[in-house]
Design an enzyme around this catalytic site. Structure first.
Site, PDB file in Angstrom:
ATOM      1  CG  HIS A  50       2.894  -3.580   8.198  1.00 20.36           C
ATOM      2  ND1 HIS A  50       3.219  -2.357   7.643  1.00 20.36           N
ATOM      3  CD2 HIS A  50       3.561  -4.492   7.456  1.00 20.36           C
ATOM      4  CE1 HIS A  50       4.031  -2.526   6.638  1.00 20.36           C
ATOM      5  NE2 HIS A  50       4.274  -3.806   6.497  1.00 20.36           N
TER       6      HIS A  50
HETATM    7  C1  T46 Z   1       6.329  -3.606   4.098  1.00 19.41           C
HETATM    8  C2  T46 Z   1       7.339  -2.558   4.335  1.00 19.41           C
HETATM    9  C3  T46 Z   1       8.745  -3.106   4.325  1.00 19.41           C
HETATM   10  C4  T46 Z   1       0.512   0.504  -2.529  1.00 19.41           C
HETATM   11  O1  T46 Z   1      -0.493   1.048  -3.059  1.00 19.41           O
HETATM   12  N1  T46 Z   1       1.137  -0.516  -3.168  1.00 19.41           N
HETATM   13  C5  T46 Z   1       2.238  -1.125  -2.653  1.00 19.41           C
HETATM   14  O2  T46 Z   1       2.787  -2.048  -3.278  1.00 19.41           O
HETATM   15  C6  T46 Z   1       2.723  -0.677  -1.381  1.00 19.41           C
HETATM   16  C7  T46 Z   1       3.922  -1.359  -0.750  1.00 19.41           C
HETATM   17  C8  T46 Z   1       2.081   0.354  -0.754  1.00 19.41           C
HETATM   18  N2  T46 Z   1       1.000   0.945  -1.331  1.00 19.41           N
HETATM   19  C9  T46 Z   1       0.371   2.081  -0.661  1.00 19.41           C
HETATM   20  C10 T46 Z   1      -0.285   1.804   0.675  1.00 19.41           C
HETATM   21  C11 T46 Z   1      -0.157   3.135   1.408  1.00 19.41           C
HETATM   22  O3  T46 Z   1      -1.217   3.980   1.044  1.00 19.41           O
HETATM   23  O4  T46 Z   1       1.379   3.065  -0.401  1.00 19.41           O
HETATM   24  C12 T46 Z   1       1.142   3.723   0.834  1.00 19.41           C
HETATM   25  C13 T46 Z   1       2.321   3.580   1.765  1.00 19.41           C
HETATM   26  O5  T46 Z   1       2.400   2.193   2.191  1.00 19.41           O
HETATM   27  P1  T46 Z   1       2.787   1.770   3.700  1.00 19.41           P
HETATM   28  O6  T46 Z   1       2.364   2.830   4.631  1.00 19.41           O
HETATM   29  O7  T46 Z   1       2.295   0.373   3.918  1.00 19.41           O
HETATM   30  O8  T46 Z   1       4.382   1.795   3.569  1.00 19.41           O
HETATM   31  P2  T46 Z   1       5.446   1.273   4.631  1.00 19.41           P
HETATM   32  O9  T46 Z   1       6.750   1.872   4.253  1.00 19.41           O
HETATM   33  O10 T46 Z   1       4.970   1.507   6.028  1.00 19.41           O
HETATM   34  O11 T46 Z   1       5.474  -0.322   4.429  1.00 19.41           O
HETATM   35  C14 T46 Z   1       5.973  -0.879   3.211  1.00 19.41           C
HETATM   36  C15 T46 Z   1       5.039  -1.965   2.678  1.00 19.41           C
HETATM   37  O12 T46 Z   1       3.706  -1.444   2.579  1.00 19.41           O
HETATM   38  C16 T46 Z   1       5.004  -3.183   3.554  1.00 19.41           C
HETATM   39  O13 T46 Z   1       4.378  -4.272   2.878  1.00 19.41           O
HETATM   40  O14 T46 Z   1       6.491  -4.733   4.503  1.00 19.41           O
HETATM   41  O15 T46 Z   1       7.261  -1.447   3.425  1.00 19.41           O
END
Ligand code: T46
Length: 132
Positions: A50
């Protein structure tokens, strides 16, 4: 313009061991609103995939290593983050993917905004269209 923006943190410490201090608006170039960490990533998984509209972040591998693909819609660059004294500055509107996590990798992320799903661009075609 180079996509890879590395911040080198000073390694402090004494005969007890090492210490790195991360300070908002000093060696981290923005005010801090959120810190989160990523760990236990299963082998073969690509995380991220993303871009953010506005969020600024600094990524540091506290333990282990991982690779981050950066893509601003024109250029792509891979960065291997391996050391806990180096931070990757991730600006808005950069598509990013994290992969090749070493076993035990812990990636800590400092962010200038609270979690806000509306700031995410999770569709690559939509991201490319916004870059034009
Ligand atoms: C990024 C990269 C480097 C939350 O509820 N609060 C939070 O602060 C974050 C970061 C995530 N979440 C939830 C959203 C999803 O349900 O945790 C779950 C996993 O998040 P996501 O799939 O977005 O995780 P990554 O590792 O793909 O991405 C993360 C960050 O979301 C993003 O902002 O830049 O790490």
């Amino acid at each position: 313009m180079a996509l890879k923006k590395i911040i080198q943190f000073k390694e402090l410490g004494d005969d007890q061991g090492w210490l790195v201090a991360l300070e908002a608006e000093r060696n981290v170039p923005f005010p801090l609103r959120r810190v989160y960490y990523i760990y236990g990533t299963r082998p073969g998984v690509h995380r991220g995939r993303h871009a953010h509209h506005k969020l600024r972040q600094v990524l540091v591998c506290l333990n282990g290593a991982c690779t981050i693909l950066l893509d601003d819609g024109r250029e792509r660059e891979e960065v291997r983050l391996t050391g806990n004294t180096e931070g990757l500055l991730l600006e808005p509107m950069v598509w990013h993917e994290m992969y090749d996590f070493s076993p035990g990798c812990v990636l800590i992320v400092l962010a200038d905004g609270w979690y806000d799903e509306s700031d995410y661009i999770r569709d690559y075609a939509a991201f490319k269209a916004l870059c034009r």
